[in-house]
Design a protein around this motif. Structure first.
Motif, PDB file in Angstrom:
ATOM      1  N   CYS A  80       0.848  -1.195   0.000  1.00  0.00           N
ATOM      2  CA  CYS A  80       0.000   0.000   0.000  1.00  0.00           C
ATOM      3  C   CYS A  80       0.878   1.238   0.000  1.00  0.00           C
ATOM      4  CB  CYS A  80      -0.939  -0.009   1.191  1.00  0.00           C
ATOM      5  SG  CYS A  80      -0.073   0.190   2.728  1.00  0.00           S
ATOM      6  N   ALA A 140      -5.806  -3.353  18.671  1.00  0.00           N
ATOM      7  CA  ALA A 140      -6.506  -4.630  18.499  1.00  0.00           C
ATOM      8  C   ALA A 140      -6.156  -5.604  19.616  1.00  0.00           C
ATOM      9  CB  ALA A 140      -6.143  -5.248  17.154  1.00  0.00           C
ATOM     10  N   GLU A 144      -8.861 -10.411  18.182  1.00  0.00           N
ATOM     11  CA  GLU A 144      -9.176  -9.733  16.922  1.00  0.00           C
ATOM     12  C   GLU A 144      -8.058  -9.933  15.901  1.00  0.00           C
ATOM     13  OE1 GLU A 144     -11.711  -5.892  18.486  1.00  0.00           O
ATOM     14  OE2 GLU A 144      -9.538  -5.945  18.851  1.00  0.00           O
ATOM     15  N   TRP A 145      -6.823  -9.836  16.378  1.00  0.00           N
ATOM     16  CA  TRP A 145      -5.644  -9.992  15.524  1.00  0.00           C
ATOM     17  C   TRP A 145      -5.610 -11.365  14.878  1.00  0.00           C
ATOM     18  CZ3 TRP A 145      -2.264  -7.563  12.830  1.00  0.00           C
ATOM     19  CH2 TRP A 145      -1.006  -8.090  12.565  1.00  0.00           C
ATOM     20  N   ASP A 148      -8.677 -11.467  12.175  1.00  0.00           N
ATOM     21  CA  ASP A 148      -8.652 -10.599  10.992  1.00  0.00           C
ATOM     22  C   ASP A 148      -7.524  -9.567  11.075  1.00  0.00           C
ATOM     23  OD1 ASP A 148      -9.199  -9.179   8.696  1.00  0.00           O
ATOM     24  OD2 ASP A 148     -11.317  -8.885   9.144  1.00  0.00           O
ATOM     25  N   ARG A 150      -5.790  -8.029   8.761  1.00  0.00           N
ATOM     26  CA  ARG A 150      -5.903  -6.891   7.829  1.00  0.00           C
ATOM     27  C   ARG A 150      -6.822  -5.804   8.396  1.00  0.00           C
ATOM     28  NH1 ARG A 150      -4.272  -6.847   2.549  1.00  0.00           N
ATOM     29  NH2 ARG A 150      -3.169  -8.705   1.899  1.00  0.00           N
ATOM     30  N   TYR A 151      -7.918  -6.216   8.976  1.00  0.00           N
ATOM     31  CA  TYR A 151      -8.830  -5.262   9.586  1.00  0.00           C
ATOM     32  C   TYR A 151      -8.130  -4.528  10.738  1.00  0.00           C
ATOM     33  CZ  TYR A 151     -12.760  -3.311  12.109  1.00  0.00           C
ATOM     34  OH  TYR A 151     -13.599  -2.443  12.761  1.00  0.00           O
ATOM     35  N   CYS A 152      -7.382  -5.274  11.548  1.00  0.00           N
ATOM     36  CA  CYS A 152      -6.665  -4.660  12.673  1.00  0.00           C
ATOM     37  C   CYS A 152      -5.652  -3.630  12.179  1.00  0.00           C
ATOM     38  CB  CYS A 152      -5.977  -5.735  13.495  1.00  0.00           C
ATOM     39  SG  CYS A 152      -7.122  -6.847  14.339  1.00  0.00           S
ATOM     40  N   SER A 154      -5.843  -1.930   9.366  1.00  0.00           N
ATOM     41  CA  SER A 154      -6.580  -0.778   8.856  1.00  0.00           C
ATOM     42  C   SER A 154      -7.129   0.072   9.993  1.00  0.00           C
ATOM     43  CB  SER A 154      -7.705  -1.218   7.911  1.00  0.00           C
ATOM     44  OG  SER A 154      -8.728  -1.873   8.636  1.00  0.00           O
ATOM     45  N   MET A 155      -7.530  -0.537  11.075  1.00  0.00           N
ATOM     46  CA  MET A 155      -8.031   0.219  12.227  1.00  0.00           C
ATOM     47  C   MET A 155      -6.906   0.982  12.915  1.00  0.00           C
ATOM     48  SD  MET A 155     -11.142  -0.066  11.989  1.00  0.00           S
ATOM     49  CE  MET A 155     -11.560   0.897  13.414  1.00  0.00           C
ATOM     50  N   ALA A 158      -6.704   4.001  10.712  1.00  0.00           N
ATOM     51  CA  ALA A 158      -7.905   4.829  10.802  1.00  0.00           C
ATOM     52  C   ALA A 158      -7.957   5.597  12.124  1.00  0.00           C
ATOM     53  CB  ALA A 158      -9.151   3.951  10.660  1.00  0.00           C
TER      54      ALA A 158
END
Length: 161
Positions: A80, A140, A144-145, A148, A150-152, A154-155, A158
């Motif tokens: 990215c 996270a 959670e890690w 997911d 990738r979500y962690c 991104s959070m 964010a």
């Protein structure tokens, strides 16, 4: 650890001098008459390759992996444009390398079996610990890690906004 240009080639040796020597502490120096090439140690050895594949499946990265260190590193960090996210991907990559290194040492010096699932669990744990320590916005939970990553990640970005 001496980085031999004759074994790796000039570009690969320069890469490892920059990345490995700068960021990963040297804990064990092994002198061998015929040293294993670095790509074999970390990327192409069948069991190690399976560890990378298993971790990449967890992260959601599919496909073949390069067998040279520089290409392998770039595949993980050029995912990215965000400098912060690339830094988090570097942390994950270094956690993988570090745990593989420790596992290889345990195998060589203590005859400890290499268990792909156990090593992947240790990589997840180490990457999570390092991210929690290095990235103030990475909040996270380990649960959670594991589910997911990738979500962690991104959070973690964010939360900066």
């Amino acid at each position: 650890m001496a980085i031999d240009e004759h074994v790796l080639g000039a570009d690969e040796a320069a890469f490892f001098k920059e990345i490995w020597c700068k960021y990963v502490p040297l804990k064990v120096a092994v002198v061998r008459e015929h040293p294993e090439p670095t790509p074999h140690l970390f990327f192409s050895y069948r069991v190690i390759y399976n560890i990378w594949l298993s971790c990449n499946n967890w992260i959601g990265n599919q496909g073949a992996l390069p067998l040279e260190g520089m290409a392998h590193f770039h595949q993980h960090v050029l995912m990215c444009k965000s400098k912060k996210v690339n830094g988090m991907w570097k942390t994950i990559w270094f956690a993988k390398i570090w745990i593989v290194w420790l596992s290889r040492n345990a195998f060589i010096f203590n005859a400890k079996a290499i268990d792909v699932e156990e090593i992947c669990r240790l990589i997840k744990w180490k990457a999570w610990l390092w991210l929690r320590a290095r990235v103030t916005t990475f909040k996270a939970s380990y649960y959670e890690w594991e589910i997911d990553p990738r979500y962690c990640l991104s959070m973690g970005v964010a939360a900066d906004r």
